[in-house]
Design an enzyme around this catalytic site. Structure first.
Site, PDB file in Angstrom:
ATOM      1  N   LYS A  13     -44.576  95.640   1.977  1.00  0.00           N
ATOM      2  CA  LYS A  13     -45.586  94.832   1.317  1.00  0.00           C
ATOM      3  C   LYS A  13     -46.439  94.225   2.423  1.00  0.00           C
ATOM      4  CE  LYS A  13     -46.605  90.868  -1.500  1.00  0.00           C
ATOM      5  NZ  LYS A  13     -46.192  89.487  -1.841  1.00  0.00           N
ATOM      6  N   GLY A  41     -48.196  80.192  -4.167  1.00  0.00           N
ATOM      7  CA  GLY A  41     -47.428  78.979  -4.401  1.00  0.00           C
ATOM      8  C   GLY A  41     -48.123  77.919  -5.223  1.00  0.00           C
ATOM      9  N   ALA A  81     -49.013  86.379  -6.744  1.00  0.00           N
ATOM     10  CA  ALA A  81     -49.358  85.036  -6.252  1.00  0.00           C
ATOM     11  C   ALA A  81     -50.054  84.196  -7.307  1.00  0.00           C
ATOM     12  CB  ALA A  81     -50.215  85.086  -4.993  1.00  0.00           C
ATOM     13  N   GLY A  82     -49.579  82.959  -7.427  1.00  0.00           N
ATOM     14  CA  GLY A  82     -50.210  81.976  -8.288  1.00  0.00           C
ATOM     15  C   GLY A  82     -49.671  81.884  -9.691  1.00  0.00           C
ATOM     16  N   ASN A  96     -42.433  84.220  -7.236  1.00  0.00           N
ATOM     17  CA  ASN A  96     -41.456  83.606  -6.336  1.00  0.00           C
ATOM     18  C   ASN A  96     -41.390  82.108  -6.587  1.00  0.00           C
ATOM     19  OD1 ASN A  96     -40.845  83.761  -2.709  1.00  0.00           O
ATOM     20  ND2 ASN A  96     -39.857  82.559  -4.265  1.00  0.00           N
ATOM     21  N   THR A  97     -42.470  81.404  -6.252  1.00  0.00           N
ATOM     22  CA  THR A  97     -42.459  79.940  -6.328  1.00  0.00           C
ATOM     23  C   THR A  97     -42.134  79.444  -7.734  1.00  0.00           C
ATOM     24  OG1 THR A  97     -44.049  79.800  -4.519  1.00  0.00           O
ATOM     25  CG2 THR A  97     -43.830  77.866  -5.939  1.00  0.00           C
TER      26      THR A  97
END
Length: 259
Positions: free
Chosen positions: A99, A160, A186-187, A208-209
């Protein structure tokens, strides 16, 4: 699912990809991965010791017999750093999948399009399967696809931030034009964000976050897995058109009035 995710000829039964940062322990991460049902787990190469995979750290939480361990170049500031990290991972015995992340600006962690394109070209020629993290730029996405990347991974919002899909219009264009899987990365901070991405026609999402921030990591992982499946199912079902005016759902004629 009867339409599995296919990347570079490899079949995956889940369309939810999981990141591994910021979990409180290897045990929490291990349980979250299991609860999510994911088939691809990404790990920042700068945060792991590839020479000691059995230590009680991130790598100990990942079973390579069950999921693809996807190394990422998070923290790389330019193409040279990203290429070096990718080659180190391959030399350590990991599969040549990467990645590609290049984020030279530390406040917003936005990916560098010029260095990403440069690194992708070199890594593809070097035999890597490249999954590039990019800004939601349709032109860049098409250029990367033409180079031979296995996916394109446009951001929904800054890493994040948990803000959802703030780049919706551009992601729609990327999805329309892409001939490789589109992974919204992301986001995404809530299962509804993941469902929205899938309803738009994205092939997968990476989170993830949203999981590591949750009070209950495992339950949130299950919620995201369900949202991804629901969003994909809705996209396959073919949502009806949006209308500017009302349209009665109960017309004046119908079955009850037929003789």
């Amino acid at each position: 699912m009867d339409d599995p995710l296919i990347i570079a000829g490899r079949t995956f039964q889940s369309r939810l990809l999981i990141g591994t940062g910021k979990f409180p322990s290897a045990a929490a991460l291990r349980a979250t991965i299991a609860a999510s049902g994911t088939a691809i787990v990404t790990v920042a190469l700068r945060r792991v010791d590839l020479s000691h995979p059995d230590d009680e750290g991130i790598l100990s939480a990942i079973d390579p017999e069950k999921v693809l361990l996807l190394p990422n170049t998070s923290g790389a500031r330019n193409a040279d750093e990203a290429i070096r990290l990718a080659r180190l991972a391959r030399a350590a015995g990991l599969a040549p999948w990467i990645k590609l992340e290049l984020t030279p600006e530390p406040r917003y962690l936005l990916p560098d399009p010029v260095e990403t394109l440069k690194a992708a070209e070199i890594l593809i020629k070097d035999g890597f399967t490249v999954l590039p993290y990019i800004q939601a730029d349709p032109i860049l996405a098409k250029r990367l696809e033409e180079l031979g990347t296995a996916t394109v991974m446009p951001l929904g919002a800054p890493i994040g931030s948990n803000r959802g899909i703030r780049t919706k219009d551009m992601i729609r264009i990327i999805i329309e034009q892409a001939r490789v899987p589109v992974v919204v990365d992301a986001g995404l901070g809530a299962p509804s964000h993941a469902a929205e991405a899938m309803e738009m026609g994205a092939d997968a999402v990476l989170v993830n976050t949203a999981l590591s921030d949750a009070t209950d990591h495992q339950t949130m992982a299950r919620a995201f897995a369900m949202a991804v499946d629901a969003g994909r199912m809705a996209w396959r079902a073919g949502p009806g058109p949006q209308r500017d005016t009302a349209e009665a759902s109960s017309p004046l004629t119908g079955f009850l009035f037929q003789q």
